[in-house]
Design an enzyme around this catalytic site. Structure first.
Site, mmCIF file in Angstrom:
data_model
loop_
_atom_site.group_PDB
_atom_site.id
_atom_site.type_symbol
_atom_site.label_atom_id
_atom_site.label_comp_id
_atom_site.label_asym_id
_atom_site.label_seq_id
_atom_site.Cartn_x
_atom_site.Cartn_y
_atom_site.Cartn_z
ATOM 1 N N GLU A 166 -1.968 4.463 4.788
ATOM 2 C CA GLU A 166 -2.682 5.643 4.709
ATOM 3 C C GLU A 166 -2.944 5.762 3.272
ATOM 4 O O GLU A 166 -4.392 6.454 3.090
ATOM 5 C CB GLU A 166 -2.014 6.935 5.438
ATOM 6 C CG GLU A 166 -1.833 6.728 6.978
ATOM 7 C CD GLU A 166 -2.904 6.063 7.748
ATOM 8 O OE1 GLU A 166 -4.172 6.450 7.444
ATOM 9 O OE2 GLU A 166 -2.541 5.376 8.874
ATOM 10 N N HIS A 217 -6.092 4.123 2.586
ATOM 11 C CA HIS A 217 -7.303 4.705 3.303
ATOM 12 C C HIS A 217 -7.914 5.994 2.430
ATOM 13 O O HIS A 217 -8.932 6.060 2.147
ATOM 14 C CB HIS A 217 -7.074 5.363 4.656
ATOM 15 C CG HIS A 217 -7.136 4.409 5.818
ATOM 16 N ND1 HIS A 217 -8.331 3.594 6.065
ATOM 17 C CD2 HIS A 217 -6.447 3.950 6.621
ATOM 18 C CE1 HIS A 217 -7.968 2.821 6.995
ATOM 19 N NE2 HIS A 217 -7.008 2.931 7.431
#
Lengths: 500, 500
Positions: B267, B270
């Site tokens: 994450e 991202h």
């Protein structure tokens, strides 16, 4: 279903979009104060402004306005349907009366003024803030002219926050309660009936332990965790994201634990109101409180009338003793005294139940004069200090503990303060009606019959949401208009043990 | 400013409202998965649906569409200006091609299907889910017809998630990587080059300690806490609320700590993408990634290529030892083996780096057949199991660990899975370019030159946001098109220590 009329149904169907924007704005604002990383400020401000403009645009949409006007003129609508038409008509009227340019100017000025005010308060420099305040007063006077009024321009502003409230009402309220409060205060101070200081004010607590106390206390009062949250923010608040998602916040200063405890109970009172609105009103313009004053009555009822009562000590002491420990050595009577320190002091938000309305009266008088053009911002600090001395016998040593203490003016709110006193009045009035119906409140509290209490408030006030105007709600549900005698009686009873 | 053209400036000014709705939808969705009390579900769903419809309405507003068309035809625009016109034109084209009725039907079906799927997966009962899946396939086939395609209806769906990606591209990618992966896998399994189990999979950790590890690791990688947060949700995700507010979540299963560690690093990858988009693109349609595949390349790069490399152990071990303790007794080499278990297994989200693309290939083949009308949902479970056996040598014992394992189909996503493999390809390709420019990645990692790494990614990929199509971005910034050879080389190097 409570809505049968086709026009109202079409209104509500369209209103869902406006409601959804409000739902989003609620969450954006909650997040702003709780979890948002600080880098997010600028984009967040833009989003909030854009969404507010969008909601206004949808509200003033030609077809929507036409439907509302049609519903307003209809015969045979039920209370809820009439409520929808009334509330939306009022919102549309307000939005339409004020030119978009003026709205933007106030928002823009307030945005800058809040920053400047923070700096001015920090430095204790009123001159820094003065031009912004002057501008805000001017813009609000212009608002009043656009909104229209009969007797006093301040009436138009009062009405924004408390529908139908007028200067003559507020004047007569203060005429009754200010001298009475001062009389009681003098006796309390002279006779040392309540302490003016308490050693517990200085005692440091562990934040985690105190959080457990707060959670346990609002659980006992009946806060439903599947429909709410308790978080931390610089200033405690309640936010209604939906009827099944009403969140509260509190703050932890690290000492003087009654502050966070009562802030939490206060917000619980606000939250309970919206949590108990009739579920069938969800996503409609009725899914909120009747007014700011009525809303404040609910928070004050739980904070002061329940929370600061002698019998509430029975409820809260075991919780305190379990988590804080240091409270164990204090008798119940001692905790009661700590919870009810009476001390004429400078800061409104720290004021006790007795002196609080004097702080409001001071602001009300000054606002009224400024809006009438009878007091210039140049003379404001001195007038503030003079009135403070007259009312509370103390004179601020600097503007930060005087005229610069509140955020309200910098954010553009003028006419808002009186709703706090309305809240205190209504809370005392409700106490009377609770006791007529359910018996002595002290028994209810000791027996922890909070479900009964919530039930009474739900049926009397909460479930109606904003179906009725505040005045109509009181007349219809309590059978009488707003009446300051209940507060006068309550204060006499509590502070002097005299029945009125 | 990067925007000079008057038409584009007017577009962006109007787009701010659409952006603001997106900003709010982002926060609503984040809150939904993290902090929302469960009572809020129904009102939240309504608000999200209403706001989505509102955003669509604003996008398709006549004047807005006209401005976009005008900008699209203009000469002399710069890259950013052309990007704005291109991205909005694409969004408008997609929204316009699909009738509102079909959009609603898919949203409605997906809403129900997700509930049914959860139940079906719990019970291991494919029959329960089958009619919903059949309906979704039918609706998606209808989407493809409305969107249009040249060769294969599945092309239209692929394009929704990865602009310009076609069946012929994906086929040729898998033709190259599937046999190669299977060859490597066979050698790894036969030679026991990597473990298939590890005792650390069973070791229980303290959630608080593990949270400290995750926070410290992403801090080392450069996650800016003033522009992000790390929270907990049932499924880890990244959400871009604004360019200065990009939040990540993770989950704690309580054992097998590499799962939460790598989910968090994933994450982070991202988030870093959106955090490094050129700030001047804020609140514009370019303020996001080039495509799902390019986005996934960033998460996979950090999770696998950086995070699961031998040299990363140098970075992470002190952090693990400090907070978890039980890792102290494991040598670096042992931790490396634990991070890189290779095991043909049933569940995609738990798959290792090597077998992962085989899971995607399986789904891709089945989706393609269903959309072409060549595979009925009746035959789907058997086909799934057969293909699984063929590819990975294992046969699911029940539908829950087979055809029912993923949420994607129930939520209406068909054509999405291949973007995961695109991500893996691009990540390996970027690794090559990083090394050409900055030297061996292992040195960068050991020397903790993450700032250099972030700088490379920012200049090469991130800062452009969605200015360029994914294909154009690669061509322009890496000087070559998407190329599976880099992944093939990387896997050979890593798993067989063979250079390609």
């Amino acid at each position: 279903m409570v809505f049968h009329d086709e026009t109202v149904k079409e209104i509500l169907d369209r209103y869902k979009t406006i409601w959804s924007i409000g739902h989003a704005l609620g969450l954006l604002s909650w997040d702003n104060e709780t979890y948002m990383p600080k880098g997010g400020v600028e984009e967040r401000s833009t989003a909030r402004a854009e969404l507010s403009v969008l909601a206004r645009r949808l509200l003033l949409d030609e077809r929507f306005v036409e439907l509302v006007e049609r519903a307003l003129g209809k015969e045979g609508l039920n209370d809820y349907e009439r409520g929808v038409a009334r509330v939306l008509h009022r919102q549309i009227r307000i939005q339409k009366s004020v030119p978009e340019k003026l709205v933007f100017e106030l928002v823009k000025t307030a945005g800058e003024a809040t920053h400047v005010w923070r700096e001015a308060r920090k430095r204790g420099d009123f001159q820094l803030f003065k031009p912004y305040l002057a501008k805000i007063v001017e813009l609000r006077r212009s608002y009043a002219e656009h909104l229209g009024y009969e007797d006093h321009p301040y009436d138009a502003l009062l009405d924004l926050y408390e529908e139908d409230l007028r200067v003559k009402d507020v004047d007569s309220i203060f005429e009754r309660i200010v001298p009475e409060t001062r009389r009681i205060l003098e006796k309390v101070v002279a006779g040392e009936l309540f302490p003016s200081r308490h050693e517990l004010e200085e005692v440091v607590y562990e934040r985690e332990a105190m959080e457990k106390v707060n959670r346990e206390v609002v659980t006992i009062l009946g806060y439903p965790w599947d429909r709410g949250r308790l978080d931390v923010s610089p200033h405690p608040f309640t936010i209604t994201i939906g009827l099944k998602d009403v969140r509260i916040t509190t703050r932890y200063e690290g000492r003087d634990f009654r502050r966070t405890l009562f802030a939490t109970i206060h917000e619980f009172g606000h939250a309970l109101y919206n949590l108990q609105v009739d579920e069938r009103l969800k996503m409609t313009p009725l899914a909120s409180g009747a007014s700011l004053g009525i809303h404040e009555s609910q928070s004050r009822f739980w904070e002061n009338i329940v929370g600061r009562s002698p019998s509430f000590i029975d409820v809260v002491k075991p919780v305190l003793d379990k988590h804080l420990g240091f409270t164990k050595k204090y008798e119940k009577e001692e905790l009661y005294r700590y919870f009810n320190i009476v001390r004429p002091d400078y800061i409104r938000v720290e004021a006790d139940e007795l002196t609080y309305n004097l702080h409001i009266y001071l602001r009300y008088e000054l606002e009224k004069l400024m809006i009438a053009g009878e007091l210039s911002v140049d003379d404001l600090p001195e007038q503030w200090d003079n009135l403070m001395e007259e009312l509370l016998g103390i004179r601020p040593r600097n503007p930060s503990e005087g005229v610069l203490q509140d955020i309200h003016w910098s954010s553009g709110s003028i006419g808002y303060f009186p709703t706090y006193t309305i809240g205190n009045l209504v809370a005392a009035q409700i106490r009377h009606h609770v006791e007529s119906k359910l018996g002595p409140l002290s028994d209810l509290i000791v027996e922890r019959r909070f479900e009964d209490l919530r039930g009474f408030l739900r049926e009397t006030i909460h479930k109606w949401g904003s179906t009725f105007k505040p005045k109509d709600l009181l007349l219809r549900q309590l059978g009488e208009p707003l009446n300051p005698e209940y507060l006068v009686n309550y204060l006499n009873e509590k502070y002097l043990r005299e029945t009125g």
